[in-house]
Design an enzyme around this catalytic site. Structure first.
Site, PDB file in Angstrom:
ATOM      1  N   GLY A   1       0.824  -1.199   0.000  1.00 46.52           N
ATOM      2  CA  GLY A   1       0.000   0.000   0.000  1.00 46.52           C
ATOM      3  C   GLY A   1       0.856   1.246   0.000  1.00 46.52           C
TER       4      GLY A   1
ATOM      5  N   GLY B   1       0.627   5.672  -0.004  1.00 44.08           N
ATOM      6  CA  GLY B   1      -0.132   6.913   0.039  1.00 44.08           C
ATOM      7  C   GLY B   1       0.808   8.101   0.064  1.00 44.08           C
TER       8      GLY B   1
ATOM      9  N   VAL C   1       3.271   1.027   3.044  1.00 43.50           N
ATOM     10  CA  VAL C   1       3.168  -0.164   3.887  1.00 43.50           C
ATOM     11  C   VAL C   1       3.734  -1.347   3.102  1.00 43.50           C
ATOM     12  CG1 VAL C   1       1.645  -1.715   5.152  1.00 43.50           C
ATOM     13  CG2 VAL C   1       1.127   0.737   5.053  1.00 43.50           C
TER      14      VAL C   1
ATOM     15  N   ASP D   1     -11.433  -1.730  -1.128  1.00 44.01           N
ATOM     16  CA  ASP D   1     -11.151  -2.539  -2.315  1.00 44.01           C
ATOM     17  C   ASP D   1     -12.160  -3.674  -2.453  1.00 44.01           C
ATOM     18  OD1 ASP D   1      -9.006  -0.894  -2.833  1.00 44.01           O
ATOM     19  OD2 ASP D   1      -7.517  -2.246  -1.935  1.00 44.01           O
TER      20      ASP D   1
ATOM     21  N   ASP E   1     -11.022   9.076  11.827  1.00 46.04           N
ATOM     22  CA  ASP E   1     -10.773   8.932  10.390  1.00 46.04           C
ATOM     23  C   ASP E   1     -11.363   7.602   9.915  1.00 46.04           C
ATOM     24  OD1 ASP E   1      -9.895   9.538   7.850  1.00 46.04           O
ATOM     25  OD2 ASP E   1      -7.858   8.833   8.183  1.00 46.04           O
TER      26      ASP E   1
ATOM     27  N   LYS F   1     -13.226   5.131   7.821  1.00 49.57           N
ATOM     28  CA  LYS F   1     -13.653   4.981   6.435  1.00 49.57           C
ATOM     29  C   LYS F   1     -13.259   3.588   5.974  1.00 49.57           C
ATOM     30  CE  LYS F   1      -9.434   7.463   5.102  1.00 49.57           C
ATOM     31  NZ  LYS F   1      -8.911   8.687   4.481  1.00 49.57           N
TER      32      LYS F   1
ATOM     33  N   ASN G   1      -9.704   2.245   5.986  1.00 42.77           N
ATOM     34  CA  ASN G   1      -9.079   2.017   7.287  1.00 42.77           C
ATOM     35  C   ASN G   1      -9.676   0.818   8.020  1.00 42.77           C
ATOM     36  OD1 ASN G   1      -7.158   4.022   7.122  1.00 42.77           O
ATOM     37  ND2 ASN G   1      -8.456   5.584   8.034  1.00 42.77           N
TER      38      ASN G   1
ATOM     39  N   ASP H   1      -4.996   2.541  11.497  1.00 40.88           N
ATOM     40  CA  ASP H   1      -4.799   3.977  11.353  1.00 40.88           C
ATOM     41  C   ASP H   1      -5.641   4.816  12.314  1.00 40.88           C
ATOM     42  OD1 ASP H   1      -3.891   6.378  10.544  1.00 40.88           O
ATOM     43  OD2 ASP H   1      -4.536   6.220   8.463  1.00 40.88           O
TER      44      ASP H   1
END
Length: 489
Positions: free
Chosen positions: A80, A82, A87, A159, A195, A197, A200, A213
């Protein structure tokens, strides 16, 4: 490090960056019979034997020297990436155990974001719960910042959602139960997520949901607005609209409810993408979320009501903690499973709202809350009723004064109307124009003391929550048929 051009160059580079040892290479050279082979041939053997990964090989071939090893962990590949961090899947050099290593991007070294990253890791180490991805180690020194976490075999919920488009309600609810379990544990430790979502939430191979996170929680009381770390647009907009503090756990509850809403409906009702900040600036986007039953008519009513309460804009009417929502969601799931019927039974239910004349019975729902109106409207529409709505008892009575056939049945809801619902219920029984109208009074559990004040009859009943939705429908149908039977006689 120079770009390797021969097999020998590739081998030396792999040793230099620490991904293989000379001892590991000896059997490879023996298999090849010589070091004087094409570099591609050596690369194929190293990949086949698992001594190199494609990620490592590509970096070596580009002449990159760093990013292969972090402490005791050898990077296998990137999972991952960002703007803030990357990660990696990594293996412990001694135990062979697989971990995830989250590494701050080098451009943030020496900035307030580096301190924020460290504090995020330290906060995460405190949280030990099956539904929160564990952080085991945090390394923060000049020029290098990373944390070591459990590696979860699976994928993030965002995903998975993009692949499935929508979830079966039970699958979605099970995932959210896990999320709420992690949120409530964190809340008990004095931590809110801030956060929440889909990206996460990790969904493991066994289907369980795990939170990652808690980064923005690390901002609380630690770094100010000059941290260079922005609060999410979604949370900031909701907090401004509802007037709550930035660490109010009820904001986590709202976005947990929205996540469940999106999984079941298959509709992303809130803005997404790079330009979403402009759309959130108005704050009106939260008011435009359509009721779950409107988007997914087959979802169990108990589940729809749970989602509706989580998405209340008034924080006082929302679930007050993730634990409150978790308890209600589990109860809603039990009710939903208990009320599932066969296809044949469903076809009978769809005729429930039909009167003796073969036309839909007109049901007037007296409820001031728009979301509750929507939930009840969908419940009875699904079962054949024609549904009308009034916001208070006085208006409902006026309808019958002006038109004696305004409705066949009336349902008064005490949750938001309160004692006025009882007064209106009784007045309907006293007025000549409405005395014979089938009427049901729906009270909340906390309003149970009003039952004695309600003037009931065979066609005038009282139902007290919590109650299965089938029981509410039965009460409405019983009131209606009581009057219809008298008319037949």
């Amino acid at each position: 490090m120079q770009l390797p051009s021969t097999a020998d160059d590739l081998a030396r580079s792999a040793i230099d960056v620490g991904v293989v040892t000379d001892a590991q290479l000896q059997p490879v050279w023996s298999e090849l019979g010589s070091s004087n082979v094409p570099m591609s041939e050596l690369a194929q053997v190293l990949l086949r034997k698992g001594l190199l990964t494609n990620y490592q090989l590509e970096r070596i071939q580009k002449g990159l020297r760093d990013g292969y090893v972090y402490g005791d962990y050898t990077v296998l590949y990137c999972v991952g990436s960002g703007t803030f961090a990357r990660v990696f899947r990594a293996v412990h050099r001694e135990t062979g155990q697989i971990f995830a290593v989250k590494v701050l991007r080098s451009r943030h070294n020496g900035t307030p974001k580096a301190d924020f990253f460290r504090r995020e890791g330290e906060l995460g180490k405190r949280l030990k719960h099956p539904n929160i991805v564990a952080i085991h180690d945090v390394v923060s020194r000049p020029g290098l910042h990373y944390m070591v976490m459990d590696f979860i075999e699976g994928q993030n919920l965002r995903d998975l959602y993009r692949i499935r488009k929508k979830f079966e309600w039970e699958n979605a609810a099970n995932i959210l139960c896990d999320v709420l379990g992690g949120l409530h544990y964190a809340f008990q430790q004095g931590v809110t997520h801030r956060d929440l979502k889909m990206s996460n939430v990790l969904v493991a191979s066994d289907g369980s949901g795990k939170l990652v996170d808690f980064g923005l929680a690390a901002l609380d009381g630690v770094v100010g607005d000059d941290s260079g770390v922005d609060r999410t647009v979604e949370y900031g907009s909701l907090e401004k609209l509802t007037g709550v503090r930035k660490d109010d756990t009820r904001s986590d509850v709202f976005f947990a409810g929205y996540m469940l809403h999106q999984m079941i409906s298959g509709v992303a009702s809130l803005p997404e993408g790079r330009n979403r900040a402009q759309k959130y600036a108005r704050g009106e986007v939260f008011k435009d979320i359509r009721p779950l039953l409107e988007l997914a008519p087959d979802v169990p009513m108990s589940l729809a009501m749970t989602v509706s309460k989580a998405l209340e804009l008034d924080p006082e009417r929302r679930f007050q903690t993730p634990g409150d929502m978790l308890a209600e969601l589990k109860l809603a799931m039990r009710r939903a499973k208990g009320s599932e019927t066969s296809a044949a039974a469903r076809s009978v239910e769809e005729l429930e709202g039909m009167g003796p004349d073969g036309k839909p019975r007109k049901l007037l729902i007296v409820e001031s809350d728009v979301k509750r109106q929507d939930v009840l409207r969908e419940l009875f529409k699904r079962n054949g009723y024609r549904v009308l709505v009034a916001t208070d008892g006085a208006r409902a009575l006026t309808r019958f004064v002006n038109d004696p056939s305004a409705a066949d049945i009336v349902l008064f809801c005490g949750a938001t109307i309160g004692a006025d619902a009882v007064r209106a219920f009784n007045q309907f029984g006293e007025e000549r124009a409405t005395a014979n109208i089938p009427t049901v009074l729906l009270l909340e559990e906390a309003q149970n003391q009003w039952v004695q004040a309600a003037k009931t009859a065979e066609h005038r009943g009282v139902v007290v929550m919590p109650v299965k939705l089938r029981r509410l429908r039965e009460a409405v149908l019983s009131a209606a048929t009581a009057v219809e039977n008298v008319a037949k006689a």
